[in-house]
Enzyme design. Structure first.
Site, PDB file in Angstrom:
ATOM      1  N   LYS A 107       0.471  -1.221   0.012  1.00 60.55           N
ATOM      2  CA  LYS A 107       0.331   0.277  -0.011  1.00 60.55           C
ATOM      3  C   LYS A 107       0.822   1.566   0.277  1.00 60.55           C
ATOM      4  CE  LYS A 107      -1.838  -0.714   3.596  1.00 60.55           C
ATOM      5  NZ  LYS A 107      -1.616  -2.519   4.408  1.00 60.55           N
ATOM      6  N   ARG A 146      12.109  -1.095  11.510  1.00 62.76           N
ATOM      7  CA  ARG A 146      10.506  -1.364  12.558  1.00 62.76           C
ATOM      8  C   ARG A 146      10.898  -2.619  13.106  1.00 62.76           C
ATOM      9  NH1 ARG A 146       5.312   0.254   8.319  1.00 62.76           N
ATOM     10  NH2 ARG A 146       4.816  -1.565  10.147  1.00 62.76           N
ATOM     11  N   ARG A 151      11.489  -6.720   3.890  1.00 62.15           N
ATOM     12  CA  ARG A 151      11.540  -5.201   4.513  1.00 62.15           C
ATOM     13  C   ARG A 151      12.009  -5.096   5.868  1.00 62.15           C
ATOM     14  NH1 ARG A 151       5.794  -2.317   4.333  1.00 62.15           N
ATOM     15  NH2 ARG A 151       5.933  -3.237   7.084  1.00 62.15           N
TER      16      ARG A 151
HETATM   17  P1  ADP Z   1       1.618  -2.669   7.587  1.00 61.68           P
HETATM   18  O1  ADP Z   1       0.586  -2.232   7.107  1.00 61.68           O
HETATM   19  O2  ADP Z   1       2.529  -3.329   7.596  1.00 61.68           O
HETATM   20  O3  ADP Z   1       0.956  -3.334   8.928  1.00 61.68           O
HETATM   21  P2  ADP Z   1       0.956   0.392   9.071  1.00 61.68           P
HETATM   22  O4  ADP Z   1       2.303   0.767   9.152  1.00 61.68           O
HETATM   23  O5  ADP Z   1      -0.236   0.268   8.352  1.00 61.68           O
HETATM   24  O6  ADP Z   1       1.911  -1.052   8.540  1.00 61.68           O
HETATM   25  O7  ADP Z   1       0.862  -0.497  10.614  1.00 61.68           O
HETATM   26  C1  ADP Z   1       1.132  -0.195  11.664  1.00 61.68           C
HETATM   27  C2  ADP Z   1       0.843  -1.240  12.906  1.00 61.68           C
HETATM   28  O8  ADP Z   1       0.172   0.589  12.845  1.00 61.68           O
HETATM   29  C3  ADP Z   1      -0.138  -1.855  12.467  1.00 61.68           C
HETATM   30  O9  ADP Z   1       0.061  -2.845  12.820  1.00 61.68           O
HETATM   31  C4  ADP Z   1      -1.148  -1.313  14.203  1.00 61.68           C
HETATM   32  O10 ADP Z   1      -0.256  -1.774  15.321  1.00 61.68           O
HETATM   33  C5  ADP Z   1      -1.092   0.237  13.943  1.00 61.68           C
HETATM   34  N1  ADP Z   1      -1.754   0.526  13.256  1.00 61.68           N
HETATM   35  C6  ADP Z   1      -1.880   1.330  11.581  1.00 61.68           C
HETATM   36  N2  ADP Z   1      -3.026   1.706  11.450  1.00 61.68           N
HETATM   37  C7  ADP Z   1      -3.954   1.411  12.311  1.00 61.68           C
HETATM   38  C8  ADP Z   1      -4.890   1.830  12.637  1.00 61.68           C
HETATM   39  N3  ADP Z   1      -5.868   2.240  10.974  1.00 61.68           N
HETATM   40  N4  ADP Z   1      -6.406   1.088  13.895  1.00 61.68           N
HETATM   41  C9  ADP Z   1      -5.596   0.391  14.610  1.00 61.68           C
HETATM   42  N5  ADP Z   1      -3.968   0.439  14.540  1.00 61.68           N
HETATM   43  C10 ADP Z   1      -3.205   1.031  14.108  1.00 61.68           C
END
Ligand code: ADP
Length: 192
Positions: free
Chosen positions: A14, A135, A129
């Site tokens: 994404k 991360r 990654r």
């Molecule tokens: P990925 O899609 O690789 O998991 P993100 O950066 O989108 O990476 O998300 C990393 C973490 O941030 C998630 O595992 C969650 O803990 C938190 N997070 C991100 N977006 C949300 C959301 N919309 N609602 C709840 N938690 C979120």
């Protein structure tokens, strides 16, 4: 406005695709994962609280992320052609909140573009990654599996929420980056 949700499991690409689409269509990229990591880097109370969930691979509570989105929409409404939401909404409650916030601003979600990637490929990409992303949630296999499980239980119903409104398109997310970009652009170009 053109308001897109880039939908898909962790590691489905994404963020990679959003980076191209924002410049192609002049949209504002809103990634809740990035916003939460910024809060953590600032050492804010919100960031510290969110971190406890993120490091375990669990979703951060809805009210925290909905509040962040509300602020961002206010900041950019009227200044951009539209938004690309990445990593949000991740629960049906978040989707309903987003629909309401956009309606208050006289707009709505145009389309949800859902990237389809197998679990084996997701695990492979995230571990890869993790070698450079810095991360913590990208290196531990258990944490990654918990993120995929959170997605399967809490986030997949969001696709159904938008399918019922006739707004969901599924995209094969396993080709090359350019091939996937082309598939996404073909979907977006017919919207305009
Ligand atoms: P990925 O899609 O690789 O998991 P993100 O950066 O989108 O990476 O998300 C990393 C973490 O941030 C998630 O595992 C969650 O803990 C938190 N997070 C991100 N977006 C949300 C959301 N919309 N609602 C709840 N938690 C979120």
């Amino acid at each position: 406005m053109l308001n897109l949700i880039l939908f898909g499991p962790p590691g489905s690409g994404k963020g990679t695709q959003a980076a191209f689409l924002i410049s192609q269509y002049l949209l504002k990229h809103i990634s809740t994962g990035d916003l939460l990591r910024e809060e953590k880097a600032k050492g804010s109370k919100l960031g510290m609280e969110a971190q406890r969930y993120m490091e375990q691979g669990l979703l951060v509570p809805d009210e925290v992320v909905i509040g962040m989105i509300d602020q961002k929409l206010d900041e950019f409404a009227g200044k951009v052609n539209g938004f690309i939401f990445d990593g949000f909404p991740r629960t049906v409650a978040q989707a309903e909140a987003l629909d309401n916030l956009l309606a208050e601003k006289g707009t709505e979600i145009t389309k949800v573009l859902a990237l389809q990637v197998s679990e084996a490929e997701l695990l492979r990409r995230i571990l890869e990654r993790g070698k450079t992303s810095g991360r913590a949630d990208d290196v531990n296999e258990e944490t990654i599996k918990r993120r995929v499980q959170e997605y399967n239980v809490k986030t997949i119903p969001v696709a159904e929420h938008y399918a019922k409104k006739g707004k969901l398109s599924n995209i094969d997310g396993e080709g090359s980056i350019d091939e996937i970009t082309d598939l996404l652009c073909a979907e977006i170009d017919v919207l305009q």
